[in-house]
Design a protein around this motif. Structure first.
Motif, short mmCIF file in Angstrom:
data_model
loop_
_atom_site.label_atom_id
_atom_site.label_comp_id
_atom_site.label_asym_id
_atom_site.label_seq_id
_atom_site.Cartn_x
_atom_site.Cartn_y
_atom_site.Cartn_z
N ILE A 118 0.86 -1.19 0.00
CA ILE A 118 0.00 0.00 0.00
C ILE A 118 0.90 1.24 0.00
O ILE A 118 2.05 1.20 0.41
CB ILE A 118 -0.94 0.04 1.23
CG1 ILE A 118 -0.23 -0.43 2.50
CG2 ILE A 118 -2.16 -0.85 1.00
CD1 ILE A 118 0.55 0.60 3.24
N ASP A 119 0.36 2.36 -0.46
CA ASP A 119 1.08 3.63 -0.44
C ASP A 119 0.50 4.48 0.69
O ASP A 119 -0.37 5.32 0.47
CB ASP A 119 0.92 4.33 -1.80
CG ASP A 119 1.72 5.62 -1.90
OD1 ASP A 119 2.51 5.92 -0.96
OD2 ASP A 119 1.54 6.35 -2.89
N TYR A 120 1.01 4.28 1.90
CA TYR A 120 0.39 4.91 3.06
C TYR A 120 0.65 6.42 3.10
O TYR A 120 -0.14 7.19 3.68
CB TYR A 120 0.91 4.27 4.37
CG TYR A 120 2.24 4.82 4.83
CD1 TYR A 120 2.30 5.89 5.73
CD2 TYR A 120 3.44 4.31 4.34
CE1 TYR A 120 3.52 6.40 6.14
CE2 TYR A 120 4.65 4.82 4.75
CZ TYR A 120 4.69 5.87 5.64
OH TYR A 120 5.90 6.38 6.03
N ASP A 121 1.75 6.88 2.48
CA ASP A 121 2.12 8.29 2.55
C ASP A 121 1.88 9.05 1.24
O ASP A 121 2.31 10.20 1.09
CB ASP A 121 3.59 8.45 2.97
CG ASP A 121 4.55 7.63 2.11
OD1 ASP A 121 4.09 6.93 1.18
OD2 ASP A 121 5.77 7.68 2.37
N ASN A 122 1.20 8.41 0.30
CA ASN A 122 0.79 9.06 -0.95
C ASN A 122 1.96 9.68 -1.71
O ASN A 122 1.84 10.77 -2.28
CB ASN A 122 -0.27 10.14 -0.68
CG ASN A 122 -1.59 9.56 -0.22
OD1 ASN A 122 -1.85 8.37 -0.37
ND2 ASN A 122 -2.43 10.40 0.36
N LEU A 157 -4.93 6.24 3.30
CA LEU A 157 -5.35 4.89 3.68
C LEU A 157 -5.21 4.68 5.19
O LEU A 157 -4.14 4.89 5.76
CB LEU A 157 -4.51 3.84 2.95
CG LEU A 157 -4.78 3.69 1.45
CD1 LEU A 157 -3.77 2.76 0.82
CD2 LEU A 157 -6.20 3.19 1.21
N ASP A 158 -6.31 4.28 5.81
CA ASP A 158 -6.32 3.89 7.21
C ASP A 158 -6.27 2.36 7.30
O ASP A 158 -6.33 1.66 6.28
CB ASP A 158 -7.57 4.44 7.89
CG ASP A 158 -7.76 5.93 7.61
OD1 ASP A 158 -6.91 6.71 8.06
OD2 ASP A 158 -8.73 6.30 6.92
N LEU A 159 -6.21 1.84 8.50
CA LEU A 159 -5.91 0.42 8.67
C LEU A 159 -6.83 -0.21 9.69
O LEU A 159 -7.03 0.31 10.80
CB LEU A 159 -4.46 0.27 9.14
CG LEU A 159 -3.96 -1.10 9.60
CD1 LEU A 159 -4.02 -2.11 8.46
CD2 LEU A 159 -2.54 -0.99 10.14
N PHE A 160 -7.42 -1.36 9.31
CA PHE A 160 -8.15 -2.20 10.26
C PHE A 160 -7.36 -3.48 10.48
O PHE A 160 -6.91 -4.12 9.51
CB PHE A 160 -9.54 -2.55 9.74
CG PHE A 160 -10.27 -3.51 10.64
CD1 PHE A 160 -10.98 -3.04 11.74
CD2 PHE A 160 -10.22 -4.88 10.42
CE1 PHE A 160 -11.63 -3.92 12.60
CE2 PHE A 160 -10.86 -5.77 11.27
CZ PHE A 160 -11.57 -5.28 12.37
N LEU A 187 6.75 -0.53 6.71
CA LEU A 187 8.06 -0.24 6.14
C LEU A 187 7.89 0.69 4.96
O LEU A 187 7.13 0.41 4.03
CB LEU A 187 8.76 -1.53 5.73
CG LEU A 187 9.03 -2.50 6.91
CD1 LEU A 187 8.05 -3.66 6.89
CD2 LEU A 187 10.45 -3.00 6.90
N ASN A 188 8.62 1.80 5.00
CA ASN A 188 8.53 2.84 3.99
C ASN A 188 9.46 2.55 2.83
O ASN A 188 10.63 2.19 3.01
CB ASN A 188 8.89 4.19 4.61
CG ASN A 188 8.74 5.34 3.63
OD1 ASN A 188 7.72 5.45 2.96
ND2 ASN A 188 9.76 6.16 3.53
#
Length: 505
Positions: free
Chosen positions: A162-166, A220-223, A184-185
């Protein structure tokens, strides 16, 4: 390296879709009874099959199948026009070694072909993660240590690209069944773990992890579905850190026994209101969180009849009868005379609720772990793959959907890529509208699900009729692209490809 075009032969770029609308031919009233045919049963009957994921590794326009098998084999089947050929060994994938518990397709190096992440589950020897770089569909090379993704000591469960930081590349989230999870980035193809203060080092025993934009703010948030009595997590993404808001949303599930807990999660717009809902497979009563459109959720599993109280391991949304509503297959196991047996329930979405469809025991009794809805033969209906890891015989089985031509004709598939044609837009939301601008429903570019799996595939949607349709893609970062006046008859056997106009890197 020369770029490959994903779904090259059977796709059509959005910019060339005709805006001239042809006449509408109504097909909404046509009923179709699904039938499923198990294919190549002798090929797929290997015992101890755990995770299954689909992706077009060779860019030839159809989805190939990846399966992890106890004993360490990672088996890759090339899809040759609907016939599957095992080729993993000759391309460099292992036949034995550490048990691989999860598989995820993603293009971590943005070179236009899909790579593989395989997470192991070895005790007492410390586990690790493997990454197989795809070299133009000709071979796979294991590179985890060199790119910072070995993740030593992790008891692997779900892994999410996923691209969490856009910022335009695929980062990695690594769920851990027996220790802290990690995010991990990705910086130019090399990965660095975020520090503890980021809020992602959740120590709870996680199996399932689903990413989607829970609060509609463009990231993106996380469950997290957590096991062994642990409460679940909803981690709000504030870019610089993650904050657990599950208690304030009422989604933490704090009253579990040690034998209960979350196992898998599946994201889908079951009521076609344009907002994403969440199903959670558990040991205990399963959960369905209805999205209230304002960042809050209401748990409705009992009222809609999808509790399924047994050992549920995985679940997947898929409109198997092309009536326009997402149905749900939940798979797991129960014990008969001390022997684990696959046990699944197929829930048919009527548009106002769910009914158990007991007409397909061939699929509900076939798998106990992996479950993926895909269109492997590009014919407009959803086929199915499941895995049986604990059953007496075991296997990984593929079922071809035999919907009639009228029902298949109402479907559309949309493949979402970045501006360079790379598959790295996981979590983007595709909405479908009729000619009057009414939303027909939405689908998410997969961030993972099934059982510890992440497929790289188009999104699928079935329309009420052979009407023109508008497709709108919301990318993370909140930029949107719209394609209007799409004649789905011209897309038969093809995917509509929507490339992001914005280049992030």
């Amino acid at each position: 390296m020369m770029k490959h075009k994903y779904f090259k032969r059977r796709s059509i770029v959005a910019s060339i879709v005709a805006s001239i609308v042809t006449s509408v031919v109504s097909a909404g009233a046509i009923a179709s009874t699904p039938e499923f045919t198990s294919i190549q049963t002798e090929t797929f009957n290997t015992a101890g099959s755990l995770s299954n994921a689909w992706g077009d590794f060779d860019n030839d326009g159809d989805l190939d199948l990846l399966v992890s098998i106890k004993g360490g084999e990672v088996r890759l089947y090339r899809n040759d026009d609907g016939f599957f050929v095992s080729i993993g060994e000759q391309l460099g994938l292992p036949l034995k070694g550490d048990q691989i518990r999860g598989l995820s397709w993603g293009d971590y190096d943005n070179d236009g072909d899909l790579d593989i992440l395989a997470g192991s589950n070895v005790r007492p020897t410390p586990s690790r993660t493997y990454v197989y770089r795809n070299d133009e569909g000709k071979k796979f090379v294991e590179v985890a240590e060199s790119i910072g993704l070995e993740i030593l000591g992790r008891t692997s469960r779900q892994s999410n690209w996923i691209d969490y930081d856009n910022d335009g590349d695929s980062d990695l989230y690594a769920a851990n069944r027996s220790g802290s999870n990690q995010l991990l980035n990705n910086e130019n193809g090399v990965f660095t773990s975020l520090e503890y203060a980021s809020g992602v080092y959740d120590p709870r025993r996680t199996v399932g992890a689903c990413w989607f934009d829970i609060d509609n703010d463009g990231d993106l948030d996380l469950f997290l579905a957590n096991q062994s009595g642990d409460s679940d997590t909803v981690a709000r993404n504030d870019i610089s850190k993650f904050v657990d808001i599950a208690p304030e949303l009422g989604m933490d599930q704090t009253l579990r026994t040690q034998a209960e807990g979350g196992v898998g999660c599946a994201v889908g717009d079951y009521n076609n209101d344009g907002y994403l809902d969440l199903y959670v497979a558990t040991y205990g009563e399963n959960l369905l969180y209805k999205n209230n459109t304002d960042g809050s959720f209401t748990e409705v599993a009992k009222s809609l009849g999808v509790v399924n109280p047994d050992y549920t391991v995985g679940a997947a949304w898929g409109d198997y009868d092309n009536d326009g509503f997402l149905d749900l297959l939940a798979v797991g196991y129960h014990t008969i005379d001390g022997q684990y047996e696959p046990y699944g329930v197929l829930y048919h979405n009527t548009g106002t609720g769910f009914e158990v469809d007991s007409a397909h025991p061939e699929i509900t009794a076939a798998g106990d772990h992996g479950v993926e809805w895909i269109d492997f033969d590009n014919d407009g209906d959803l086929d199915l793959s499941v895995t049986d890891g604990y059953g007496k015989t075991g296997g990984h089985f593929v079922f071809r959907n035999e919907l009639d031509e009228a029902a298949r004709a109402k479907s559309i598939s949309v493949l979402v890529l970045d501006s360079q044609g790379n598959y790295n837009q996981q979590g983007a939301v595709v909405k479908f509208f009729d000619t009057k601008g009414k939303v027909l429903g939405s689908r998410i570019v997969s961030t993972g699900g099934g059982y510890n799996a992440q497929s790289a595939r188009p999104v699928y949607f079935a329309l009420p009729s052979l009407q023109p349709v508008t497709v709108e893609v919301t990318f993370m970062g909140s930029d949107k692209q719209k394609v209007e006046g799409i004649d789905i008859k011209k897309l038969a056997g093809k995917s509509l490809v929507v490339k992001r106009a914005v280049t992030l890197k």
